[in-house]
Design a protein around this motif. Structure first.
Motif, PDB file in Angstrom:
ATOM      1  N   GLU A  56       5.434  -2.988 -11.626  1.00 37.72           N
ATOM      2  CA  GLU A  56       5.540  -1.616 -11.137  1.00 37.72           C
ATOM      3  C   GLU A  56       6.060  -1.492  -9.701  1.00 37.72           C
ATOM      4  N   PRO A  57       5.558  -2.286  -8.765  1.00 37.49           N
ATOM      5  CA  PRO A  57       6.105  -2.164  -7.393  1.00 37.49           C
ATOM      6  C   PRO A  57       7.593  -2.492  -7.347  1.00 37.49           C
ATOM      7  N   ARG A  91       4.440   6.524   1.224  1.00 37.77           N
ATOM      8  CA  ARG A  91       4.501   5.987  -0.125  1.00 37.77           C
ATOM      9  C   ARG A  91       5.383   4.744  -0.176  1.00 37.77           C
ATOM     10  N   LEU A 123      -2.764  -3.963  -1.940  1.00 39.41           N
ATOM     11  CA  LEU A 123      -4.197  -3.683  -2.052  1.00 39.41           C
ATOM     12  C   LEU A 123      -4.772  -4.372  -3.283  1.00 39.41           C
ATOM     13  N   ARG A 136       9.720  -1.822  -9.626  1.00 36.64           N
ATOM     14  CA  ARG A 136      10.433  -0.663 -10.138  1.00 36.64           C
ATOM     15  C   ARG A 136      10.412   0.478  -9.126  1.00 36.64           C
ATOM     16  N   VAL A 137       9.228   0.744  -8.604  1.00 34.80           N
ATOM     17  CA  VAL A 137       9.071   1.891  -7.713  1.00 34.80           C
ATOM     18  C   VAL A 137       9.907   1.737  -6.456  1.00 34.80           C
ATOM     19  N   HIS A 138       9.898   0.542  -5.905  1.00 35.30           N
ATOM     20  CA  HIS A 138      10.634   0.343  -4.653  1.00 35.30           C
ATOM     21  C   HIS A 138      12.049  -0.161  -4.893  1.00 35.30           C
ATOM     22  N   SER A 184       0.275  -8.369  -8.614  1.00 32.90           N
ATOM     23  CA  SER A 184       0.935  -7.057  -8.517  1.00 32.90           C
ATOM     24  C   SER A 184       0.920  -6.556  -7.078  1.00 32.90           C
ATOM     25  N   LEU A 195      -3.974  -8.942 -10.614  1.00 30.17           N
ATOM     26  CA  LEU A 195      -3.999  -7.823  -9.672  1.00 30.17           C
ATOM     27  C   LEU A 195      -3.433  -8.269  -8.323  1.00 30.17           C
ATOM     28  N   GLU A 244       2.228  -3.867 -15.161  1.00 30.06           N
ATOM     29  CA  GLU A 244       1.516  -3.562 -13.926  1.00 30.06           C
ATOM     30  C   GLU A 244       2.077  -4.357 -12.760  1.00 30.06           C
ATOM     31  N   ARG A 258      -1.738  -0.566 -20.275  1.00 34.07           N
ATOM     32  CA  ARG A 258      -0.410  -1.165 -20.131  1.00 34.07           C
ATOM     33  C   ARG A 258      -0.529  -2.678 -20.033  1.00 34.07           C
ATOM     34  N   LEU A 283      -6.728  -2.393 -13.055  1.00 35.18           N
ATOM     35  CA  LEU A 283      -5.448  -2.476 -13.750  1.00 35.18           C
ATOM     36  C   LEU A 283      -5.478  -1.417 -14.835  1.00 35.18           C
ATOM     37  N   ASP A 284      -4.341  -0.766 -15.050  1.00 33.85           N
ATOM     38  CA  ASP A 284      -4.294   0.247 -16.107  1.00 33.85           C
ATOM     39  C   ASP A 284      -4.553  -0.447 -17.444  1.00 33.85           C
ATOM     40  N   ARG A 303       3.589   1.845   1.045  1.00 32.73           N
ATOM     41  CA  ARG A 303       2.575   1.343   0.131  1.00 32.73           C
ATOM     42  C   ARG A 303       3.181   0.314  -0.800  1.00 32.73           C
ATOM     43  N   GLY A 304       2.490  -0.780  -0.956  1.00 32.21           N
ATOM     44  CA  GLY A 304       2.983  -1.806  -1.860  1.00 32.21           C
ATOM     45  C   GLY A 304       3.980  -2.708  -1.165  1.00 32.21           C
TER      46      GLY A 304
END
Ligand SMILES: Nc1ncnc2c1ncn2[C@@H]1O[C@H](COP(=O)(O)OP(=O)(O)OP(=O)(O)O)[C@@H](O)[C@H]1O
Ligand SMILES: Nc1ncnc2c1ncn2[C@@H]1O[C@H](COP(=O)(O)OP(=O)(O)OP(=O)(O)O)[C@@H](O)[C@H]1O
Ligand SMILES: [Mg+2]
Ligand SMILES: [Mg+2]
Lengths: 314, 285, 521, 491
Positions: D41-42, D11, D20, D44-46, D93, D90, D38, D33, D29-30, D14-15
């Motif tokens: 998000e990467p 995980r 991708l 934030r996640v990472h 992101s 996209l 969008e 939101r 794309l969601d 990823r990103g």
């Protein structure tokens, strides 16, 4: 360009009022189709009443006026938010309902919260997964959505309350007395909500954008909570009207089983006793509430789904 | 209890994906059994459903009375068996009536021109603004209690929902590419409606109706429970449930068995209905 | 040492009843529950003992004129209403006039004092009531809550609008009506100034309980459960089937009182076939085994009835007991005699191909469930005798009109009243249903009418009893009605509840009740 | 739990390690939101940047991929952006966590040619900035534009791999050759494209040698005269879908209609079929009025003009097997005798290269190409003189598409059909048609013989459309096409 927001709102409001008016008219007509004399309902069948007494009561209730006059009177009253005077209870309908509103609202809100909680937990725990737990939970949902709630109530009362003393039985005293009725009311609603919610979550998880999200390194919980839940909110909103109606109808039975006061019981006794003003009021109020729920839901759709902003409702 | 017809969205969304059709097969078998019991209760129950035997009142389940006896000494098993017919026929009949009325109204709305459509749909809106149980209660107050009236009441109460469903489906079918293809071929309109529009509308509607029949059975039991359905000494599940309530502490079997019967039938109907629907959905893929 | 019996104890007692009053004004409402509940709020001029004799209460003493049409009451001088208004002759006059005034819409109280003409205030505490004709049950009527006294102030303020519960109900009773939620409960609070209990009570001064809560719980099972779980202290209308369980397993105390008046009775419509023929009525009676039905359905707790009056009523004729028996052969003989000699496919007797079929009408809104069950058992027994009984619920509002038009063969109900004059309401030719009476047999029997009038005007208990015995015997002989069973008022109380008793109308009296430490005495 | 830890490691990769980019940006794309959320998000996640600095980074990223007004765009939702912008967002992101490699799966397939060109140029720029790019596409022309190397897959296996130039010039594997051949281009007119032609051959097959009749000055079978169609919107203002359009379709002629999305092409089809009444102007069929008649009057003449719709499956009643579909069409065409109908149904199927075994199948049980062929067979049942096709191949994948594009000229030759062929795919139109009409905003902007329009577009819009079509480089195995040096930018 789409029509301006105020114009659209005005049009919606107008059609909502139309529905309420239609409901009032239908219930007025239907209740005047009932055979028998409303004066009997006022006096009750236990004691025969002399013809003079009947005539007096009839005049007092305005039942001697022609039907169209009664209809216009009832509409005129409605416009001024006067719900009329109960035949049977001999007091203003508004008072009667005001007393009963709270217990029913309390029950409905508790049941709704419980249903959402149950459904949310079940759906989030099983969405996108396979295996036995999921099969068991969806089986339980299926049964929950199918079982008659009055039966659930009676059985729960017998075992959970009378036999094992886990919950208090009847009446409306204290928050703990709310648990069993709320649960009874919540079970079928939760069953349906959970199914819809999980199906929706599953669908969302299968959408291409979820692949994008996961490719960014977001985990299952993150996808469910940050993305999928909001998508599931749209079909859940669609169910709001159904849930509302389910709560209202459900309270009728649950209040009877658990001997709780409330609108449901007032309604049943008013219908059987031909207490026309009370029934009319409940009909109009429930139609108005229903319409309000739908208007709110329409507005919420736009909040949840930005694609719908600036367009007509789906 | 879901006292209402579950809206279409919920039903379409709630289809479980059965891998092996074990559940629908099982449910189908249960329904067949209940149908047989409804048609010929005397083949299954030796006792009469109404003959009381005061000397044998409130016997618990046993070899002589598999479901026990009630306060009048009537055999609960016989009453459950004989109660299948009114309960099932009310549910099925009410759904059929609702579909019939809804289809008539929906067709008029879809094909009767703009004005008629508007009027009809406003009327349907009004109908939908009543919770189904409330609508049924009001209808019953006019008609009075009784099984046929419960059937009519639930049918009437369900009709607006079906009307809207039929209309929207007809509009979809009417605008569909295959109806257009039929127009292009020069097939007259009435024939198109008969050959393409109606069958393709009623297919999905009747599958949904299957699922709603379960709801109708529950609603009818609810109305009986409130005292509007069949009257004593009739054997009907909702009524039996209501009668058995007061004896739950001493004689749970009086209310538990009819309640279990309602639940079983409704679950079976739902499973079969959803399986049918899943097949319908899964079809064109 | 034990606490003094007269010292007020504290505590709240919750009393669960099956139905809340539609109207709380005892002058207006005929409902039993209104009277029972308001008994705690309203006092009466006189108090009745179980043996039918009358004691002073708010009236210290009274005189009756020779011709029995003039009553002079000397009132207590220390009585005040809850709002401080003194209770005086003027108050008595205001209340009685109000009851008699058609404007009030009285559905029962006015009938109880039907010959009321006027009242005259002789001095502050003396009032004279004049009747148009002698009326023997007058004092008994005065002892009921239906003729209780509102404070003149509240009458002035609320007038005809006293149907709502709550603080507008101002009486002189041991409790004041303080709280009220429609369909849920009524709350009564002790009147600390109370000092005019009737001699029928066991103590004087304020009530023992600080608060009395009356909860409305229509479901039988729920009411019973509420008692066992300790939610409520006393429950009304204990289902017969639960009595034994409650006593043994629940440790509850069962208090019972036979209700005066008429028990559950099947009234035959004597104005149309088949029940215009005495043999048809007797055939039905002989076909039924009421002992067995009553015994089974009420778990041996209720007695089957032998007379149109219940044993607890003054004037009850014991001689009627065992007066007929379950005799299928006799029923068959009578039916043969009537010409119903054929049998159809379902085993029902026929005459000229026409079934012996009768219809029992009821209003499902008001009929108690256990009585519908009773009717069902009756139906089954009649079926065995070849008689078809159709039980027809009329829940669509047409019950009253159908009944008043006499479109039925049988209707059935019970009627509570602590005086044999109840027979006049039920059987006098002038009391037809359409005229506001309750003559459900649609009877027009001059002999019965005469006896009933004697009972009404005769003031000697002996003579009254004799007249009413005649009535009872004639009804049984002719089979005008079939008394089925006597439903006692059964109340169950938690062990801590002491001193619970009934007044002669079988209404529980809470004035003497106290809450002990638990455990039974 | 090693499995769990591995999941976490993957995980994190990823990103961060690999970005991708999926095919369709609207669904990738969601939709609920904002674009900014969008893209962020990467981050934030990472945990790459603290919350307060993310907004600025998002704007920078959007700017980097060439989104104009990035600040405003970040606050918008995907549906408020055009396809090209969405695809760029996209990509932004996917790039946010600065991966070393970008995997792009058909990043342009859903886009129209103009937008496709923009995205391809962006990818090319990123690649030259040092980003590793794995570009997955079915379109060789797209790949050829930016890839260094090409791998050709067949049946889950890589069958050939090598530098771009070599693959295009000297394809070694038959699959590669077939792929190259299936790209319609200026040199493919009159040739078969489908696999059945096997190896590339310039020799026309026998069927094709019966060359389609050239447009003669013959009478028009179908003509539109100043046709305008306005859609009155419910809730939104009226929209003129077709504006004063005049067309003439001569007997036996193939007329192509091209234009960007929303230009009104599809609206022409129901107008021509008499399914939609024009608001002004007239349609005539075989010289007689066709529009403005009551349906009753049109019905007997309907056999003259038939329609092939875009989505073959939805054009069949789902309950009808193929045999019944054809039977119904034949009966409507006036064939009363049952056995004759049966014989003709089999003949029709043979005409579209299907055997009689298909008669009993339901449309769902057929492949996309087979379905479309059944649809064509149905359209042929009343022996029409005109066939109107609205994007008959765009729902089909490339090889199936080739089957249909091969079938149509064949039928034209055999039956003398006139063809009104509506498509957004310039290549297919060029391949099939004699004349072409170019539409924009509901109006015809250019009309002329296909060859002439391709060679010398008169209208700048036509020029733009043509320029955006990705082509194989000159000298490649497929064919040649001028590639304009300059492309006007578009948003
Ligand atoms: N989730 C899946 N389950 C089962 N089969 C799958 C799945 N995904 C792909 N396949 C199958 O694997 C094969 C390769 O699929 P893939 O999507 O990689 O093809 P592709 O080359 O991208 O095709 P296209 O150009 O149509 O996108 C196909 O036969 C497809 O049906
Ligand atoms: N039934 C309709 N109601 C309202 N507007 C419509 C309708 N049909 C088409 N339009 C509008 O008319 C315009 C032309 O649509 P049309 O479908 O002809 O475009 P197109 O050239 O076929 O585009 P595409 O290549 O995307 O298929 C579009 O803006 C479309 O939104
Ligand atoms: Mg792919
Ligand atoms: Mg199009």
């Amino acid at each position: 360009m789409t029509p301006s927001l105020p114009r659209r709102a005005a049009r919606r409001l107008l059609s909502a009022l139309l529905v309420v008016w239609g409901a009032a008219t239908i219930s007025f007509c239907v209740l005047h189709l009932i055979p028998g004399d409303p004066v009997d309902a006022v006096l009750g069948p236990l004691v025969g009443a002399s013809p003079e007494l009947r005539a007096r009561v009839r005049a007092e209730l305005g039942l001697d006026a022609p039907l169209w006059a009664q209809y216009l009177t009832s509409l005129a009253r409605l416009v001024t938010l006067d719900l009329g005077w109960s035949y049977r209870l001999d007091r203003p309908v508004a008072d009667v309902l005001a007393d009963q509103l709270w217990p029913t609202a309390e029950l409905a809100v508790a049941a709704l919260a419980l249903a959402v909680l149950l459904a949310g937990t079940a759906a989030l725990a099983t969405a996108g997964r396979r295996g036995l737990p999921r099969a068991v939970i969806s089986g339980a949902e299926l049964v929950g959505a199918a079982v008659p709630s009055f039966w659930v109530g009676v059985v729960a009362l017998t075992f959970l309350s009378f036999r094992w003393g886990l919950f208090p039985g009847p009446g409306a005293v204290g928050p703990h007395a709310l648990v069993l009725p709320a649960l009874t009311l919540a079970v079928p609603i939760a069953g349906v909500l959970a199914q819809v919610l999980r199906r929706e979550l599953d669908d969302t998880l299968g959408q291409p954008f979820v692949t994008s999200v996961r490719a960014r390194g977001v985990g299952r919980t993150g996808v469910l909570v940050r993305h999928a839940l909001r998508h599931a909110a749209v079909p859940l909103l669609t169910l709001a009207g159904w849930v509302f109606a389910g709560l209202l109808s459900g309270t009728v039975l649950v209040e009877t089983v658990f001997a709780r006061p409330g609108l449901g019981r007032v309604l049943v006794s008013a219908v059987t006793a031909r207490d026309i003003p009370v029934v009319n009021a409940v009909v109009v109020i429930s139609a108005a509430a229903f319409v309000t729920v739908n208007l709110t839901v329409d507005a919420l759709y736009r909040v949840v789904d930005p694609r719908l902003r600036g367009s007509e409702a789906p | 209890m879901t006292t209402l017809g579950v809206p279409e969205a919920a039903l379409w969304a709630a289809t479980p994906r059965w891998r092996v059709p074990l559940a629908p097969v099982l449910a189908g078998a249960v329904l067949l059994l209940f149908a047989a019991v409804a048609a010929r209760p005397e083949w299954f129950a030796v006792h009469s459903p109404t003959a009381s035997d005061l000397g044998a009142a409130l016997r618990p389940p046993g070899p002589e009375h598999p479901f026990g006896t009630d306060q009048l000494g009537r055999d609960v098993f016989a009453r459950v068996a004989h109660g299948a017919w009114p309960s099932l026929s009310i549910g099925v009949g009410a759904t059929a009536l609702g579909v019939l009325l809804g289809t008539a109204a929906g067709s008029v709305s879809a094909f009767g021109g703009r004005l008629l459509d508007r009027v009809m749909m406003r009327a349907v809106d009004v109908g939908l603004a009543f919770p189904e149980l409330l609508l049924a209660l009001i209808v019953l107050t006019v008609l009075g209690p009784g099984p046929v009236n419960v059937l009519v009441a639930i049918g009437l109460a369900a009709a607006p929902g079906y009307a809207r469903l039929v209309r929207s489906r007809m509009l979809v079918v009417r605008e569909s590419a295959y109806v257009q293809a039929a127009v292009v071929m020069g097939i007259p309109r009435p024939l198109i409606v008969l050959r393409h529009v109606l069958p393709n509308t009623l297919g999905p509607v009747s599958v949904l109706a299957t699922i709603s029949a379960g709801t109708a059975i529950v609603v009818s039991a609810g109305l009986s429970f409130l005292g509007f359905g069949p009257q004593p000494p009739a054997a009907e599940w909702g009524l039996m449930l209501s009668e058995g309530r007061d004896h739950l502490q001493r004689a749970w079997w009086i209310a538990v068995f009819p309640g279990a019967a309602v639940t079983t039938v409704v679950v079976a109907v739902t499973v079969v209905g959803r399986w049918l629907k899943a097949r319908l959905d899964g079809g064109p893929q | 040492g034990s606490p003094s019996a007269d010292a007020p104890a504290d505590g709240t007692l919750t009393f669960a009843v099956d139905v809340g009053p539609d109207c709380y004004d005892p002058h207006v409402s005929p409902a039993d529950i209104t009277a029972a509940l308001q008994r705690n709020v309203y006092d009466s001029l006189v108090a009745q003992r179980p043996d039918g004799t009358v004691e002073p209460w708010l009236a210290r003493s009274w005189e009756v004129s020779e011709d029995g049409t003039r009553y002079t009451f000397h009132l207590r001088q220390d009585v005040t209403f809850h709002d401080g208004t003194p209770f005086d002759a003027e108050a008595v006059k205001t209340n009685l006039d109000r009851i008699a005034d058609p404007e009030t819409g009285s559905q029962y109280a006015a009938q109880l004092i039907e010959p009321y003409a006027s009242s005259e205030v002789l001095d502050e505490h003396t009032v004279e009531v004049e009747l148009t004709e002698p009326h023997a049950p007058f004092l008994q009527a005065l002892s009921t809550t239906y003729l209780g006294f509102h404070s003149p102030t509240s009458i002035e303020e609320y007038g005809t609008d006293l149907c709502n519960g709550g603080a507008r109900h101002v009486g002189t009773g041991p409790f004041t009506f303080t709280g009220f939620t429609e369909g849920q409960q009524a709350v009564l609070t002790r009147n600390d100034d109370y000092d005019w209990a009737p001699p029928t009570a066991r103590h004087t001064g304020p009530a023992h309980l600080a608060e009395l809560v009356i909860r409305f719980i229509p479901e039988n099972s729920v009411r019973t459960g509420a008692l066992t779980s300790g939610e409520v202290d006393v429950i009304d209308q204990v289902p017969a089937a639960d009595i034994a369980t409650l006593e043994t397993a629940g440790g509850a105390r069962i208090v019972r009182q036979d209700s005066p008046g008429a028990g559950y009775t099947y009234f035959f419509n004597t104005t149309r076939p088949p029940f215009d023929d005495r043999r048809a009525r007797l055939a039905v009676r002989a076909a039924l085994d009421l002992d067995q039905i009553t015994e089974t359905l009420y778990s041996g707790q209720y007695d089957r009835a032998w007379s149109p009056l219940t044993p607890a009523t003054f004037g009850y004729d014991e001689g009627l007991e065992g007066g007929w028996s379950h005799d299928p052969a006799e029923a068959g003989r009578l039916l043969d005699e009537l010409g119903y000699t054929g049998r159809d496919g379902q085993g029902y007797r026929t005459r000229d191909g026409e079934r012996f079929s009768i219809e029992l009408l009821y209003d499902p809104t008001y009929q108690r469930e256990d009585r519908i069950t009773y009717d069902t058992a009756v139906q089954d027994q009649l079926r065995q005798a070849g008689i078809e009984l159709r039980i027809t619920p009329l829940g669509d509002g047409s019950y009253v009109s159908t009944r008043d038009d006499g479109e039925y063969d049988i209707i059935a109900f019970s009627w509570g009243r602590a005086d044999p004059d109840v027979l006049r309401t039920l059987y006098h030719s002038g009391q037809q249903l359409a005229d506001g009476g309750a003559n459900a047999s649609r009877l027009s029997d001059p002999r019965i009418d005469a006896w009933l009038e004697t009972g009404l005007t005769e003031s000697g208990p002996e003579a009254r009893a004799a007249a009413y015995a005649q009535v009872q015997r004639r009804i049984v002989e002719e089979g005008y009605a079939l008394p089925a069973f006597v439903q006692p008022r059964v109340i169950a109380a938690a062990p801590a509840v002491r001193g619970l008793a009934f007044d002669p109308s079988a209404w529980p009296v809470f004035y003497d009740v106290r809450l002990g430490e638990g455990g039974s005495q | 739990m090693p499995g769990h830890r591995r999941g976490v490691r993957v995980r994190q990769e990823r990103g961060r390690g690999v970005g991708l980019v999926l095919q369709d940006a609207l669904v990738s794309l969601d939709p609920l939101r904002t674009v900014g959320a969008e893209v962020a998000e990467p981050l934030r996640v990472h945990r790459i940047l603290p919350r307060d600095r993310r907004a600025a980074e998002v704007v920078r990223l959007l700017d980097e991929v060439g989104v104009p007004d990035p600040g405003e765009r970040a606050a918008q939702h995907p549906h408020e952006l055009s396809g090209g912008l969405r695809q760029r967002a996209l990509i932004a992101s996917a790039l946010a966590a600065r991966p070393a490699v970008l995997v792009a799966d058909e990043p342009t397939t859903a886009l129209d040619v103009v937008v496709q060109d923009q995205v391809l140029r962006l990818l090319g720029r990123l690649r030259s900035d040092g980003l590793g790019l794995l570009l997955i596409s079915h379109d060789l022309a797209v790949v050829a534009r930016i890839a260094d190397r090409i791998a050709v897959m067949h049946d889950g296996r890589i069958v050939e791999e090598g530098p771009t130039a070599r693959i295009l010039d000297r394809p070694a594997h038959p699959r590669t050759r077939a792929l190259l051949a299936a790209v319609p281009g200026p040199m493919t007119r009159g040739r078969r494209l489908s696999d059945r032609a096997a190896a590339r051959t310039a020799t026309p097959t026998s069927a094709e040698s019966a060359a389609p009749p050239r447009p003669g000055g013959g009478a028009a079978v179908l003509a539109c005269e100043g046709v305008t169609k306005v859609f009155a919107g419910a809730g939104h203002p009226a929209r003129t879908a077709v504006r004063d359009v005049s067309l003439r379709l001569a007997a036996g002629e193939a007329l192509g209609v091209v234009g960007e999305s929303g230009s009104g092409k599809s609206t022409l089809a129901p107008l021509a079929m008499g399914l939609l009444p024009p608001d002004s102007g007239t349609v005539t069929l075989e010289g007689r009025p066709w529009s403005g008649l009551p349906e009753r009057a049109r019905r007997p003449r309907r056999s003259a003009v038939q329609l092939v719709q875009q989505d073959p499956l939805s054009s069949f009643d789902p309950r009808y097997p193929v045999g019944r579909v054809l039977d119904e069409a034949l009966r409507a065409a006036g064939e009363r005798d049952r056995s004759r109908r049966r014989a003709r149904a089999a003949a029709l199927l043979a005409q579209v290269d299907l055997d009689g075994g298909h008669l009993r199948r339901r449309p769902v049980e057929l492949s996309g190409g087979q379905r479309q062929r059944v649809a064509i067979a149905r359209a042929l049942a009343p022996r029409p003189r005109v066939l109107v096709c609205d994007e008959p191949v765009s729902a089909l994948d490339a090889s199936v598409q080739a089957q249909i594009t091969d079938l149509l000229p064949h039928l034209r030759g055999e039956l003398g059909l006139a063809l009104l062929f509506i498509s957004h795919d310039l290549g297919v139109v060029h391949h099939l048609c004699d004349r072409v009409v170019v539409m924009r905003d509901g109006a015809v902007v250019e009309e002329g013989p296909v060859e002439r329009v391709w060679r010398a577009p008169a209208h700048p819009h036509t020029e733009r459309l043509l320029a955006a079509v990705p082509g194989l480089p000159p000298g490649s195995a497929a064919g040649e096409r001028p590639h304009p040096a300059h492309l006007p930018g578009a948003t």
